[in-house]
Scaffold this motif. Structure first.
Motif, mmCIF file in Angstrom:
data_model
loop_
_atom_site.group_PDB
_atom_site.id
_atom_site.type_symbol
_atom_site.label_atom_id
_atom_site.label_comp_id
_atom_site.label_asym_id
_atom_site.label_seq_id
_atom_site.Cartn_x
_atom_site.Cartn_y
_atom_site.Cartn_z
ATOM 1 N N THR A 59 0.833 -1.209 0.000
ATOM 2 C CA THR A 59 0.000 0.000 0.000
ATOM 3 C C THR A 59 0.865 1.256 0.000
ATOM 4 O OG1 THR A 59 -1.710 -1.193 1.244
ATOM 5 C CG2 THR A 59 -1.844 1.219 1.216
ATOM 6 N N VAL A 60 1.904 1.265 0.818
ATOM 7 C CA VAL A 60 2.823 2.402 0.839
ATOM 8 C C VAL A 60 3.457 2.603 -0.533
ATOM 9 C CG1 VAL A 60 5.028 3.219 1.775
ATOM 10 C CG2 VAL A 60 3.308 2.252 3.304
ATOM 11 N N GLU A 61 3.839 1.515 -1.185
ATOM 12 C CA GLU A 61 4.461 1.613 -2.500
ATOM 13 C C GLU A 61 3.509 2.207 -3.526
ATOM 14 O OE1 GLU A 61 7.084 -1.203 -5.534
ATOM 15 O OE2 GLU A 61 5.864 -2.106 -3.964
ATOM 16 N N LEU A 101 -1.384 5.765 6.181
ATOM 17 C CA LEU A 101 -2.390 5.024 5.422
ATOM 18 C C LEU A 101 -1.943 3.595 5.166
ATOM 19 C CD1 LEU A 101 -3.505 7.694 2.781
ATOM 20 C CD2 LEU A 101 -4.817 6.856 4.731
ATOM 21 N N GLY A 102 -0.652 3.433 4.880
ATOM 22 C CA GLY A 102 -0.141 2.103 4.598
ATOM 23 C C GLY A 102 -0.284 1.141 5.763
ATOM 24 N N PHE A 103 -0.145 1.646 6.978
ATOM 25 C CA PHE A 103 -0.226 0.769 8.145
ATOM 26 C C PHE A 103 -1.609 0.739 8.784
ATOM 27 C CE2 PHE A 103 4.362 1.204 7.874
ATOM 28 C CZ PHE A 103 4.771 -0.092 8.159
ATOM 29 N N LEU A 104 -2.487 1.685 8.420
ATOM 30 C CA LEU A 104 -3.823 1.701 9.006
ATOM 31 C C LEU A 104 -4.859 0.984 8.148
ATOM 32 C CD1 LEU A 104 -4.041 5.343 10.433
ATOM 33 C CD2 LEU A 104 -3.743 3.216 11.713
ATOM 34 N N VAL A 156 -7.778 1.402 -3.049
ATOM 35 C CA VAL A 156 -6.352 1.692 -2.859
ATOM 36 C C VAL A 156 -5.580 1.552 -4.162
ATOM 37 C CG1 VAL A 156 -4.257 0.869 -1.711
ATOM 38 C CG2 VAL A 156 -6.382 1.066 -0.422
ATOM 39 N N ASP A 157 -5.931 0.560 -4.988
ATOM 40 C CA ASP A 157 -5.206 0.332 -6.236
ATOM 41 C C ASP A 157 -5.612 1.316 -7.333
ATOM 42 O OD1 ASP A 157 -3.709 -1.716 -5.214
ATOM 43 O OD2 ASP A 157 -5.053 -3.293 -5.892
ATOM 44 N N TRP A 158 -6.910 1.431 -7.581
ATOM 45 C CA TRP A 158 -7.377 2.202 -8.716
ATOM 46 C C TRP A 158 -7.414 3.694 -8.464
ATOM 47 C CZ3 TRP A 158 -7.420 0.205 -13.347
ATOM 48 C CH2 TRP A 158 -7.507 -1.186 -13.476
ATOM 49 N N GLY A 159 -7.579 4.101 -7.203
ATOM 50 C CA GLY A 159 -7.541 5.525 -6.911
ATOM 51 C C GLY A 159 -6.219 6.168 -7.302
ATOM 52 N N PRO A 160 -5.084 5.690 -6.772
ATOM 53 C CA PRO A 160 -3.791 6.248 -7.190
ATOM 54 C C PRO A 160 -3.493 6.048 -8.671
ATOM 55 C CG PRO A 160 -3.570 5.045 -5.129
ATOM 56 C CD PRO A 160 -4.947 4.774 -5.639
ATOM 57 N N PHE A 161 -3.940 4.900 -9.224
ATOM 58 C CA PHE A 161 -3.670 4.642 -10.640
ATOM 59 C C PHE A 161 -4.367 5.668 -11.529
ATOM 60 C CE2 PHE A 161 -4.584 2.064 -14.573
ATOM 61 C CZ PHE A 161 -3.288 2.142 -15.071
ATOM 62 N N ILE A 162 -5.640 5.968 -11.242
ATOM 63 C CA ILE A 162 -6.367 6.984 -12.009
ATOM 64 C C ILE A 162 -5.717 8.351 -11.827
ATOM 65 C CG2 ILE A 162 -8.571 8.204 -12.201
ATOM 66 C CD1 ILE A 162 -9.946 5.572 -11.473
#
Length: 242
Positions: A59-61, A101-104, A156-162
């Motif tokens: 997630t952090v990555e 966010l990555g750890f929560l 988590v995946d598609w939000g940053p990708f978009i």
């Protein structure tokens, strides 16, 4: 870095030794604990702890890739305001938010998963404990837990990708408006490595999680697919940076 010009050689060898020690340590762990067949078992608590950290760092990555895209966007589209927008305070806020966010985010799916009943003996058909593998072990219906975790993973995946796609569309538009060919080449060179990394990162991640949901794949195939994302992305990053 200013003030360290006279110590470049010392710093180079210091970090080289740290890097080689890290590589050697990981190779020894791989050789003694995996290739020689030791430690073939893991406790349920250990499996979920491993799963939690794998999801957290992944997630952090993902968020770091989005932050890198935003950095490139400001550098290309608003170069004169770069130092103001990407200040030290902003960088610290972004990093702290990303790590938080990555750890929560994996906490709730992890709690829901570990609360399920498990038998005393289970086979983990993978080279490590990730969420799909761990959720195949409970002795109960896990549909609701899996769907909830899938919803979080999609966000988590598609939000940053978009966001990354939108950012690079803006970068491409800004570059095409540049009158100087040298400026265009410089901008594309700065962004090309990250574009390749982003595409291969998301493609390999999709292959991993789609492939692991196919029941007909053998355990050896699962191990190969599971290692794809964890070797391909660093190899790609190394190649693009060089």
């Amino acid at each position: 870095m200013p003030g360290l010009q006279e110590h470049y050689t010392t710093l180079f060898f210091m970090f080289l030794l740290l890097f080689l020690a890290t590589i050697l340590g990981n190779l020894l762990i791989l050789l003694l604990a995996v290739l020689w067949g030791h430690y073939r078992t893991i406790s349920i608590a250990g499996c979920f702890l491993q799963m939690y950290f794998i999801i957290s760092f992944a997630t952090v990555e993902i968020f770091l890739v989005a932050a890198m895209a935003y950095d490139r966007y400001v550098a290309v589209v608003k170069p004169l305001h770069y130092n103001t927008i990407i200040s030290t305070r902003v960088c610290l806020r972004m990093m702290s938010t990303i790590w938080a966010l990555g750890f929560l985010l994996p906490v709730v799916p992890g709690i829901l998963a570990i609360s399920m009943p498990y038998s005393t003996s289970n086979y983990v058909l993978h080279c490590f404990c990730d969420y799909p593998t761990a959720m195949s072990l409970p002795c109960a219906d896990v549909t609701a837990q899996v769907n909830f975790a899938l919803l979080i993973a999609m966000v988590v995946d598609w939000g940053p990708f978009i966001f990354v796609l939108f950012t690079y569309c803006r970068i491409i538009i800004a570059v095409m408006k540049m009158k100087s060919n040298e400026s265009c080449k410089k901008a594309f060179y700065m962004c090309s490595s990250l574009i390749v990394l982003v595409v291969l990162y998301y493609v390999s991640s999709a292959v991993v999680y789609i492939g692991l949901r196919v029941d007909s794949i053998s355990p050896i195939g699962r191990i190969f697919i599971g290692g794809l994302n964890y070797f391909l992305t660093p190899l790609t990053l190394c190649g693009t940076e060089s």
